[in-house]
Design a protein around this motif. Structure first.
Motif, PDB file in Angstrom:
ATOM      1  N   TYR A   4      16.749   5.536   0.704  1.00 15.29           N
ATOM      2  CA  TYR A   4      16.193   4.583   1.677  1.00 15.29           C
ATOM      3  C   TYR A   4      17.288   4.061   2.608  1.00 15.29           C
ATOM      4  N   ILE A   5      18.433   3.697   2.031  1.00 17.30           N
ATOM      5  CA  ILE A   5      19.524   3.125   2.830  1.00 17.30           C
ATOM      6  C   ILE A   5      20.082   4.155   3.804  1.00 17.30           C
ATOM      7  N   GLU A   6      20.283   5.381   3.326  1.00 17.12           N
ATOM      8  CA  GLU A   6      20.894   6.411   4.155  1.00 17.12           C
ATOM      9  C   GLU A   6      19.941   6.959   5.217  1.00 17.12           C
ATOM     10  N   ASN A   7      18.641   6.751   5.037  1.00 16.15           N
ATOM     11  CA  ASN A   7      17.663   7.340   5.947  1.00 16.15           C
ATOM     12  C   ASN A   7      16.686   6.309   6.487  1.00 16.15           C
ATOM     13  N   TRP A   8      17.163   5.070   6.678  1.00 15.89           N
ATOM     14  CA  TRP A   8      16.256   4.003   7.090  1.00 15.89           C
ATOM     15  C   TRP A   8      15.605   4.306   8.434  1.00 15.89           C
ATOM     16  N   SER A   9      14.325   3.974   8.516  1.00 13.13           N
ATOM     17  CA  SER A   9      13.607   4.023   9.775  1.00 13.13           C
ATOM     18  C   SER A   9      12.456   3.033   9.694  1.00 13.13           C
ATOM     19  N   PHE A  10      12.020   2.557  10.853  1.00  8.60           N
ATOM     20  CA  PHE A  10      10.916   1.617  10.893  1.00  8.60           C
ATOM     21  C   PHE A  10       9.630   2.273  10.392  1.00  8.60           C
ATOM     22  N   THR A  11       9.448   3.540  10.713  1.00  6.95           N
ATOM     23  CA  THR A  11       8.262   4.267  10.250  1.00  6.95           C
ATOM     24  C   THR A  11       8.233   4.330   8.730  1.00  6.95           C
ATOM     25  N   GLN A  12       9.398   4.566   8.128  1.00 10.55           N
ATOM     26  CA  GLN A  12       9.456   4.620   6.667  1.00 10.55           C
ATOM     27  C   GLN A  12       9.083   3.278   6.053  1.00 10.55           C
ATOM     28  N   ASP A  13       9.513   2.165   6.670  1.00  8.94           N
ATOM     29  CA  ASP A  13       9.145   0.839   6.179  1.00  8.94           C
ATOM     30  C   ASP A  13       7.631   0.654   6.188  1.00  8.94           C
ATOM     31  N   ILE A  14       6.975   1.062   7.275  1.00 11.04           N
ATOM     32  CA  ILE A  14       5.523   0.920   7.377  1.00 11.04           C
ATOM     33  C   ILE A  14       4.831   1.723   6.282  1.00 11.04           C
ATOM     34  N   ILE A  15       5.289   2.960   6.069  1.00  8.87           N
ATOM     35  CA  ILE A  15       4.675   3.806   5.048  1.00  8.87           C
ATOM     36  C   ILE A  15       4.866   3.208   3.661  1.00  8.87           C
ATOM     37  N   ILE A  16       6.048   2.661   3.369  1.00  4.99           N
ATOM     38  CA  ILE A  16       6.292   2.046   2.059  1.00  4.99           C
ATOM     39  C   ILE A  16       5.380   0.847   1.862  1.00  4.99           C
ATOM     40  N   LEU A  17       5.168   0.051   2.914  1.00  3.78           N
ATOM     41  CA  LEU A  17       4.279  -1.110   2.795  1.00  3.78           C
ATOM     42  C   LEU A  17       2.844  -0.673   2.503  1.00  3.78           C
ATOM     43  N   PHE A  18       2.369   0.364   3.164  1.00  3.87           N
ATOM     44  CA  PHE A  18       1.023   0.862   2.890  1.00  3.87           C
ATOM     45  C   PHE A  18       0.924   1.384   1.463  1.00  3.87           C
ATOM     46  N   ARG A  19       1.956   2.092   1.008  1.00  2.00           N
ATOM     47  CA  ARG A  19       1.937   2.602  -0.360  1.00  2.00           C
ATOM     48  C   ARG A  19       2.045   1.465  -1.367  1.00  2.00           C
ATOM     49  N   THR A  20       2.709   0.370  -0.981  1.00  2.00           N
ATOM     50  CA  THR A  20       2.798  -0.797  -1.859  1.00  2.00           C
ATOM     51  C   THR A  20       1.422  -1.416  -2.067  1.00  2.00           C
ATOM     52  N   VAL A  21       0.668  -1.540  -0.979  1.00  2.00           N
ATOM     53  CA  VAL A  21      -0.694  -2.082  -1.095  1.00  2.00           C
ATOM     54  C   VAL A  21      -1.523  -1.222  -2.045  1.00  2.00           C
ATOM     55  N   LYS A  22      -1.405   0.087  -1.913  1.00  2.00           N
ATOM     56  CA  LYS A  22      -2.139   0.991  -2.791  1.00  2.00           C
ATOM     57  C   LYS A  22      -1.702   0.813  -4.243  1.00  2.00           C
ATOM     58  N   ALA A  23      -0.394   0.677  -4.484  1.00  2.00           N
ATOM     59  CA  ALA A  23       0.120   0.528  -5.847  1.00  2.00           C
ATOM     60  C   ALA A  23      -0.301  -0.795  -6.466  1.00  2.00           C
ATOM     61  N   VAL A  24      -0.434  -1.841  -5.642  1.00  2.00           N
ATOM     62  CA  VAL A  24      -0.828  -3.159  -6.153  1.00  2.00           C
ATOM     63  C   VAL A  24      -2.326  -3.202  -6.437  1.00  2.00           C
ATOM     64  N   VAL A  25      -3.125  -2.644  -5.531  1.00  2.00           N
ATOM     65  CA  VAL A  25      -4.574  -2.671  -5.710  1.00  2.00           C
ATOM     66  C   VAL A  25      -5.017  -1.783  -6.871  1.00  2.00           C
ATOM     67  N   ALA A  26      -4.372  -0.629  -7.004  1.00  2.00           N
ATOM     68  CA  ALA A  26      -4.736   0.305  -8.083  1.00  2.00           C
ATOM     69  C   ALA A  26      -3.497   0.658  -8.879  1.00  2.00           C
ATOM     70  N   PRO A  27      -2.990  -0.276  -9.700  1.00  2.00           N
ATOM     71  CA  PRO A  27      -1.773   0.010 -10.472  1.00  2.00           C
ATOM     72  C   PRO A  27      -2.046   1.013 -11.580  1.00  2.00           C
ATOM     73  N   ASN A  28      -1.027   1.818 -11.886  1.00  2.00           N
ATOM     74  CA  ASN A  28      -1.175   2.770 -12.989  1.00  2.00           C
ATOM     75  C   ASN A  28      -0.498   2.224 -14.231  1.00  2.00           C
ATOM     76  N   GLU A  29      -0.336   3.084 -15.226  1.00  2.00           N
ATOM     77  CA  GLU A  29       0.214   2.624 -16.503  1.00  2.00           C
ATOM     78  C   GLU A  29       1.686   2.243 -16.428  1.00  2.00           C
ATOM     79  N   THR A  30       2.373   2.582 -15.320  1.00  2.00           N
ATOM     80  CA  THR A  30       3.785   2.233 -15.200  1.00  2.00           C
ATOM     81  C   THR A  30       3.994   0.808 -14.714  1.00  2.00           C
ATOM     82  N   ALA A  31       2.908   0.105 -14.368  1.00  2.00           N
ATOM     83  CA  ALA A  31       3.038  -1.255 -13.837  1.00  2.00           C
ATOM     84  C   ALA A  31       3.010  -2.259 -14.986  1.00  2.00           C
ATOM     85  N   HIS A  32       4.143  -2.939 -15.189  1.00  2.00           N
ATOM     86  CA  HIS A  32       4.184  -4.004 -16.191  1.00  2.00           C
ATOM     87  C   HIS A  32       5.382  -4.907 -15.904  1.00  2.00           C
TER      88      HIS A  32
END
Length: 425
Positions: free
Chosen positions: A397-425
């Motif tokens: 992330y640090i070596e390849n930072w981009s604003f687009t990557q930040d947006i994609i991570i935020l969208f994936r974060t919403v997905k991970a929070v709304v539908a957490p899997n067994e790794t969330a604890h």
């Protein structure tokens, strides 16, 4: 407006084609596909504005400021849906490249492991060709199929359509050129994997020089206007999220205070950018003396010597705290840390001073940027990742930072929070 809309659609499609948004090398993986769609759309809008200016056309402002941005979002969403469809098919070995890796053993094993742990690459690794060795051996989880000279035979027998060349001292330029001719005659793709790892596509620029395919690697700098832009996004984003989630804040506060004794908020010292400590805010999800019991729990499970203090089946977490942690609701107060400039919405997760004390030189690169509420390893496994994998994601992330990557991570974060899997604890 019917004629105007058809003309706009035609111009938009032309720009999408001109920017290679459907290039087979970019479709289905990475952020380049999305970035090209946005760039093509911006160019289409600019051309429309220029045409409207010279023709003195009274085009509707609703079209520019509502319909067109909505069109971009729908276009990105449709590409994302197709990507999910493609991922499901690739799990069943459909729409993939049947691939072999050719090169030295260590390099073959590294590339095979990297591809295997990255879903959605589109490469179905069939085997490897190396300098010497028994065909019964495996490198990086794939079998050795033979030596370099057996490449044509293996390609024909196994119906290979892609060859990844990892490089080897035995493969001189003449041998590589002969291999390229053999692959071209069979319509097989040739992919050369340099020794560089964890480098995003936008940083790589090919420059042929005197017949040599030189690769230039740019080093991104999160300074100047880029840093101001990221900070502005953090301020606006955290402010809007605090307002939108205020009912959730109230509900969580009532649940914490009525189900266990102790304060509502918990402030823990974490290390931020350039090693500066700060107090990270969280809704309390543990019993009051949780910090005093951490060391003994880490010693009991044998993980006190690595900088990722995670306790398996942590007995300190309250019943309500388990729900808060599963859906990351305990981390909502960190929006105020973002608003104050101590954290960012996206970045490496901040760690305790005791964890930072265990860092080596490589891990210290995590401290070059502000820590974040979410990051690349949070959306790629959360608590299930080892320290080595978590560090690899953070450094990428640090070596390849981009604003687009930040947006994609935020969208994936919403997905991970709304539908957490067994790794969330």
């Amino acid at each position: 407006y019917l004629v105007a809309m058809l003309a706009i659609a035609a111009l938009w499609l032309v720009c999408l084609v001109a920017f290679d948004t459907r290039d087979e090398h970019n479709v289905g993986q990475g952020v380049m596909e999305y970035r090209r769609i946005v760039n093509a759309s911006l160019v289409a809008f600019a051309i429309l504005i220029i045409i409207a200016f010279f023709l003195r056309s009274e085009m509707s402002r609703v079209m520019f400021f509502t319909l067109m941005p909505a069109g971009v979002l729908l276009l990105l969403f449709s590409r994302w849906l197709w990507r999910q469809w493609l991922r499901r098919r690739q799990k069943h070995h459909k729409y993939v490249h049947r691939t072999i890796i050719l090169g030295e053993r260590d390099k073959v094993a590294h590339i095979a492991r990297t591809i295997a742990r990255t879903p959605g690459t589109g490469y179905d690794l069939i085997g490897a060709l190396t300098d010497v060795g028994s065909v019964s051996q495996k490198l990086g989880g794939i079998p050795v199929l033979g030596a370099y000279g057996q490449a044509p035979e293996v390609i024909d027998r196994l119906q290979i359509d892609t060859v990844i060349v990892a490089g080897a001292d035995d493969l001189d330029p003449r041998s590589m050129r002969a291999l390229g001719w053999q692959l071209a005659d069979r319509d097989v793709q040739l992919v050369v994997a340099p020794a560089l790892t964890d480098v995003a596509g936008p940083r790589v620029h090919a420059r042929p020089l005197a017949g040599l395919p030189l690769i230039h690697v740019a080093f991104p700098r999160l300074e100047g206007a880029r840093r101001v832009g990221k900070r502005t996004f953090d301020i606006i984003g955290s402010s809007l999220l605090i307002l939108m989630l205020s009912p959730v804040f109230i509900g969580v506060a009532i649940a914490v205070l009525t189900t266990s004794r102790g304060p509502l908020l918990y402030q823990q010292e974490r290390i931020g950018r350039r090693g500066k400590p700060f107090g990270m805010l969280m809704f309390r999800s543990m019993i009051p003396d949780a910090d005093d019991r951490l060391a003994s729990l880490l010693d009991a499970q044998g993980t006190s010597e690595q900088p990722l203090f995670k306790v398996t089946n942590d007995p300190r977490i309250t019943p309500v705290g388990r729900v808060l942690r599963k859906y990351s609701l305990d981390e909502l107060p960190q929006l105020f840390n973002v608003l104050l400039g101590q954290m960012s919405l996206v970045g490496p997760r901040p760690q305790r001073p005791a964890e930072v004390a265990l860092y080596d030189d490589e891990a210290h690169r995590r401290l070059r940027v502000k820590p974040g509420m979410s990051g690349l390893w949070q959306v790629n496994g959360r608590s299930a990742l080892s320290w080595e994998d978590a560090l690899r994601f953070d450094l990428y992330y640090i070596e390849n930072w981009s604003f687009t990557q930040d947006i994609i991570i935020l969208f994936r974060t919403v997905k991970a929070v709304v539908a957490p899997n067994e790794t969330a604890h």
